[in-house]
Design a protein around this motif. Structure first.
Motif, mmCIF file in Angstrom:
data_model
loop_
_atom_site.group_PDB
_atom_site.id
_atom_site.type_symbol
_atom_site.label_atom_id
_atom_site.label_comp_id
_atom_site.label_asym_id
_atom_site.label_seq_id
_atom_site.Cartn_x
_atom_site.Cartn_y
_atom_site.Cartn_z
ATOM 1 N N GLY A 56 0.799 -1.218 0.000
ATOM 2 C CA GLY A 56 0.000 0.000 0.000
ATOM 3 C C GLY A 56 0.831 1.266 0.000
ATOM 4 O O GLY A 56 0.295 2.358 -0.010
ATOM 5 N N TYR A 57 2.163 1.132 -0.027
ATOM 6 C CA TYR A 57 3.010 2.323 -0.002
ATOM 7 C C TYR A 57 2.997 3.055 -1.343
ATOM 8 O O TYR A 57 3.479 4.167 -1.443
ATOM 9 N N LEU A 58 2.488 2.415 -2.366
ATOM 10 C CA LEU A 58 2.393 3.098 -3.660
ATOM 11 C C LEU A 58 0.943 3.114 -4.126
ATOM 12 O O LEU A 58 0.659 3.123 -5.307
ATOM 13 N N HIS A 59 0.016 3.071 -3.184
ATOM 14 C CA HIS A 59 -1.392 3.097 -3.587
ATOM 15 C C HIS A 59 -1.740 4.498 -4.074
ATOM 16 O O HIS A 59 -1.789 5.434 -3.296
ATOM 17 N N ARG A 60 -1.952 4.616 -5.394
ATOM 18 C CA ARG A 60 -2.194 5.930 -5.970
ATOM 19 C C ARG A 60 -3.643 6.115 -6.388
ATOM 20 O O ARG A 60 -4.005 7.128 -6.936
ATOM 21 N N GLY A 61 -4.450 5.105 -6.161
ATOM 22 C CA GLY A 61 -5.873 5.240 -6.462
ATOM 23 C C GLY A 61 -6.191 5.278 -7.932
ATOM 24 O O GLY A 61 -7.080 6.015 -8.355
ATOM 25 N N ILE A 62 -5.473 4.509 -8.731
ATOM 26 C CA ILE A 62 -5.673 4.571 -10.181
ATOM 27 C C ILE A 62 -7.063 4.078 -10.565
ATOM 28 O O ILE A 62 -7.710 4.650 -11.439
ATOM 29 N N LYS A 64 -9.783 4.297 -8.881
ATOM 30 C CA LYS A 64 -10.763 5.346 -8.554
ATOM 31 C C LYS A 64 -10.652 6.501 -9.537
ATOM 32 O O LYS A 64 -11.655 7.062 -9.969
ATOM 33 N N MET A 65 -9.406 6.851 -9.886
ATOM 34 C CA MET A 65 -9.211 7.952 -10.824
ATOM 35 C C MET A 65 -9.870 7.666 -12.161
ATOM 36 O O MET A 65 -10.384 8.563 -12.824
ATOM 37 N N ASN A 68 -13.225 8.994 -13.112
ATOM 38 C CA ASN A 68 -13.418 10.405 -13.440
ATOM 39 C C ASN A 68 -12.805 10.791 -14.784
ATOM 40 O O ASN A 68 -12.704 11.959 -15.092
ATOM 41 N N ARG A 69 -12.341 9.813 -15.538
ATOM 42 C CA ARG A 69 -11.710 10.118 -16.826
ATOM 43 C C ARG A 69 -12.516 9.478 -17.940
ATOM 44 O O ARG A 69 -13.187 8.474 -17.710
ATOM 45 N N PRO A 76 -3.312 6.561 -20.457
ATOM 46 C CA PRO A 76 -2.052 6.950 -19.801
ATOM 47 C C PRO A 76 -1.966 6.503 -18.348
ATOM 48 O O PRO A 76 -0.876 6.239 -17.850
ATOM 49 N N LEU A 77 -3.110 6.407 -17.666
ATOM 50 C CA LEU A 77 -3.066 5.936 -16.277
ATOM 51 C C LEU A 77 -2.613 4.488 -16.225
ATOM 52 O O LEU A 77 -1.881 4.091 -15.311
ATOM 53 N N ARG A 80 1.014 3.623 -15.843
ATOM 54 C CA ARG A 80 1.660 3.741 -14.537
ATOM 55 C C ARG A 80 1.344 2.575 -13.619
ATOM 56 O O ARG A 80 1.808 2.555 -12.486
ATOM 57 N N TYR A 83 4.843 -0.458 -14.330
ATOM 58 C CA TYR A 83 5.736 0.438 -15.074
ATOM 59 C C TYR A 83 6.936 -0.276 -15.662
ATOM 60 O O TYR A 83 7.682 0.318 -16.417
ATOM 61 N N CYS B 44 7.540 4.631 -11.170
ATOM 62 C CA CYS B 44 8.045 4.510 -12.533
ATOM 63 C C CYS B 44 9.383 5.218 -12.732
ATOM 64 O O CYS B 44 10.270 4.704 -13.389
ATOM 65 N N THR B 83 3.228 8.728 -1.644
ATOM 66 C CA THR B 83 1.877 8.695 -1.104
ATOM 67 C C THR B 83 1.929 9.109 0.360
ATOM 68 O O THR B 83 2.997 9.178 0.962
ATOM 69 N N LYS B 85 1.101 7.411 2.771
ATOM 70 C CA LYS B 85 1.598 6.300 3.582
ATOM 71 C C LYS B 85 3.123 6.239 3.538
ATOM 72 O O LYS B 85 3.762 5.836 4.496
ATOM 73 N N ASP B 119 -8.200 14.065 -8.705
ATOM 74 C CA ASP B 119 -9.053 12.885 -8.524
ATOM 75 C C ASP B 119 -8.483 11.793 -7.632
ATOM 76 O O ASP B 119 -9.036 10.713 -7.591
ATOM 77 N N THR B 120 -7.369 12.001 -6.994
ATOM 78 C CA THR B 120 -6.918 10.917 -6.127
ATOM 79 C C THR B 120 -6.785 11.411 -4.697
ATOM 80 O O THR B 120 -6.683 12.605 -4.449
ATOM 81 N N TYR B 121 -6.829 10.479 -3.786
ATOM 82 C CA TYR B 121 -6.927 10.832 -2.379
ATOM 83 C C TYR B 121 -5.681 10.453 -1.617
ATOM 84 O O TYR B 121 -5.580 10.692 -0.429
ATOM 85 N N SER B 122 -4.702 9.836 -2.275
ATOM 86 C CA SER B 122 -3.621 9.247 -1.489
ATOM 87 C C SER B 122 -2.246 9.789 -1.849
ATOM 88 O O SER B 122 -1.268 9.355 -1.276
ATOM 89 N N VAL B 123 -2.154 10.724 -2.803
ATOM 90 C CA VAL B 123 -0.844 11.147 -3.279
ATOM 91 C C VAL B 123 -0.502 12.535 -2.739
ATOM 92 O O VAL B 123 -1.338 13.436 -2.745
#
Ligand code: SF4
Lengths: 381, 186
Positions: A56-62, A64-65, A68-69, A76-77, A80, A83, B44, B83, B85, B119-123
């Motif tokens: 979860g240290y790289l959880h970027r919410g892709i 969920k994002m 909205n796209r 492009p998401l 990532r 990678y 990345c 993030t 975290k 749109d993101t909540y964790s970054v």
């Protein structure tokens, strides 16, 4: 959870004996966790009794994002996500969109997708094998392997202008046709790559230290591999002959003649070696694809920028360098996905770590983690 | 820079090989030539950071050598998305680096959150929120050549610094906590 969990714990074993356990914390920034994984390790002396990955240290919410796209903006998401192998996520997502909105794909585009994905497999496996070497003390191999990867990255740059985040596969085709002379460059690369692979095989896999470090370490039985949902080289290293390119053929893969290398012992050595042999097979596929390819359009003409698929859902998967990568999309009839879910092979494979690491030495844990080849962009999403 | 450029003629003029120079320039010259880096690769961009230290780009020739231990390093190269975290770990690693220390932010994610701004909540929207950054490198991901340029820029910065107490740039050893927590995005 606090970052510093270094402590001693008195633990009672099954036999009623009280032993002193040392709890150490590896990561989240550690050179051999291949990203930002954190592993909490319980040690009895130097033997790992329990290894617990914390993600979860790289959880970027892709995921969920993506809600909205628009469908095109999500591509492009997906770059990532994984990678080390961006082309796969592109392709898995585009296949789902194409299935959802019923978009045809020209044949030339399918060939181009196969070629770039097999090149990507080489690039990704070179990274995996190289870091496997570096983890066990053979930094030389990393340099050899990275050289090969660099060649692939240069080919991609020629093709689409980016070295890492390609955004190349789009719904309904690919973004650019091959530039002039690219096919010859690829042929020259595959020819040179074969001899480099042979050299690496001798240098690393024939080495007595490598054998000592990797053979018999982290043995995964074929039954366990299936039960845990492992896929890709991790499952094939245990002798599970399962490859979506052969067993659920998609795109133009049925037209090629290639084999699925499998291991026998299911240890770190077999997993790494399966990756090496897959690179040979990838070279074969690329050469056949270049020979079979016919001129034609590289994307479907007249596709609107705003795709609005009918309400419904679609799932499609491809064989990525790490295993079965799937994307599930739900549409509510609007121009944006209602839900996107990624079935990540790296996540399923990483779940094996506690089982594989138990009973091994601390220094072997690094080799086991490396042989599972997780990419945390995809694990955490 | 200045010392090396003039070293030949100086030696000609001083038969004994004695060079007179300011302590400042000597120290800065030495520091700028050996910036060991702490590769804080999270996403990345880390791939390009690795590519930068291998065969083709070979950053060793700039004296920039990756050391995974923060206690051996001078510059932290933050490459990748941070993030909420991950943020405490990055901060803690920065605090463990010995002074003098510098920070390079590599990639759009470290600038502003990049593609993950909306749109993101964790970054974390840019590592500038919790680290004193010296050089930012834009790109998603930046090419290794850009990173090379960033390191050369940082070297220029380093060579302008002074070790005199009055002129020294003061850097807080312990950073204040950023005033927002998880979930408070946008
Ligand atoms: S800047 Fe781009 S390439 Fe770099 S970590 Fe962020 S998303 Fe990835």
């Amino acid at each position: 959870m606090p970052l510093d969990v270094e402590s001693r714990e008195a633990v009672e074993t099954a036999e009623g004996e009280v032993v002193d356990e040392l709890v150490v914390n590896v990561g989240p920034s550690h050179p051999s966790t291949h990203g930002v994984c954190r592993v909490i390790i319980h040690l009895d002396g130097e033997i790992v009794t329990r290894a617990e990955p914390v993600i979860g240290y790289l959880h970027r919410g892709i995921e969920k994002m993506a809600e909205n796209r628009t469908y095109l903006q999500v591509v492009p998401l997906t770059d990532r996500l994984d990678y080390v192998g961006s082309m796969y996520s592109n392709w898995a997502y585009c296949r789902s969109v194409e299935r959802l909105a019923d978009i045809p794909v020209p044949e030339r585009a399918e060939y181009l997708r196969v070629i770039v994905c097999e090149l990507q497999r080489i690039a990704s496996h070179m990274m995996a094998i190289g870091s496997n070497g570096a983890d066990t003390g053979a930094l030389t191999l990393f340099v050899y392997a990275f050289d090969q990867r660099e060649h692939v990255v240069e080919l991609f740059e020629e093709l689409c202008g980016q070295r890492l985040t390609y955004n190349y596969v789009r719904p309904g085709g690919v973004s650019h046709d091959m530039p002039e002379g690219w096919a010859d460059d690829v042929r020259a690369f595959t020819a040179a790559h074969r001899s480099a692979l042979a050299e690496m095989d001798k240098l690393f896999f024939g080495n007595v230290i490598t054998r000592g470090r990797l053979k018999g370490i982290g043995v995964l039985s074929a039954d366990d591999a299936v039960a845990w949902g492992a896929s890709g080289p991790v499952a094939r290293g245990s002798g599970v002959n399962w490859d979506l390119r052969k067993h659920d053929p998609y795109s133009v893969y049925p037209r090629f003649d290639f084999d699925i290398p499998t291991g026998t012992d299911g240890d770190c050595y077999d997993r790494a070696r399966v990756r090496l042999y897959e690179c040979y097979e990838s070279c074969r596929i690329i050469e056949q694809a270049l020979a079979q390819m016919q001129p034609g359009p590289h994307r479907t003409e007249g596709l609107p920028r705003l795709i609005a698929p009918p309400p419904g859902d679609a799932y499609d998967h491809i064989e990525s360098a790490r295993g079965a990568l799937g994307v599930y999309l739900v549409s509510d009839g609007s121009t944006r996905p209602y839900r996107m879910k990624v079935r990540s092979p790296a996540f399923c494979n990483l779940a094996l770590l506690p089982t594989l690491a138990e009973g091994h030495m601390l220094s072997d844990l690094v080799a086991i983690l490396g042989s599972l080849d997780p990419v945390f962009g995809e694990v955490d999403r | 820079m200045a010392i090396v450029d003039r070293i030949g003629e100086t030696l000609d003029r001083t038969p004994g090989g004695v060079i007179l120079t300011g302590v400042d320039s000597l120290v800065d010259w030495a520091r700028g030539k050996s910036l060991w880096s702490m590769p804080m690769g999270t996403a990345c961009c880390a791939m390009e950071l690795i590519a930068a230290s291998f065969n083709k780009f070979d950053f060793d020739r700039h004296g920039t050598f990756p050391r995974p231990d923060p206690r051996h390093t001078d510059v932290m190269i933050v490459a990748g998305t941070i993030t909420y975290k991950m943020m405490p770990a990055v901060k803690r690693l920065y605090e463990q680096m010995p002074d003098p220390k510098w920070v390079i932010g590599m990639g759009n994610c470290t600038l502003s959150g990049g593609i993950f701004y909306y749109d993101t909540y964790s970054v974390v929207r840019g590592i500038g929120e919790f680290l004193p950054v010296d050089v930012y490198i834009a790109g998603c991901p930046p090419r290794p050549e850009s990173l090379q340029d960033g390191i050369l820029r940082l070297r220029e910065l380093v060579e302008q610094e002074s070790i005199a107490p009055g002129k020294r740039r003061d850097r807080a050893l312990t950073l204040p906590a950023p005033d927002h927590g998880c979930g408070e995005a946008e």
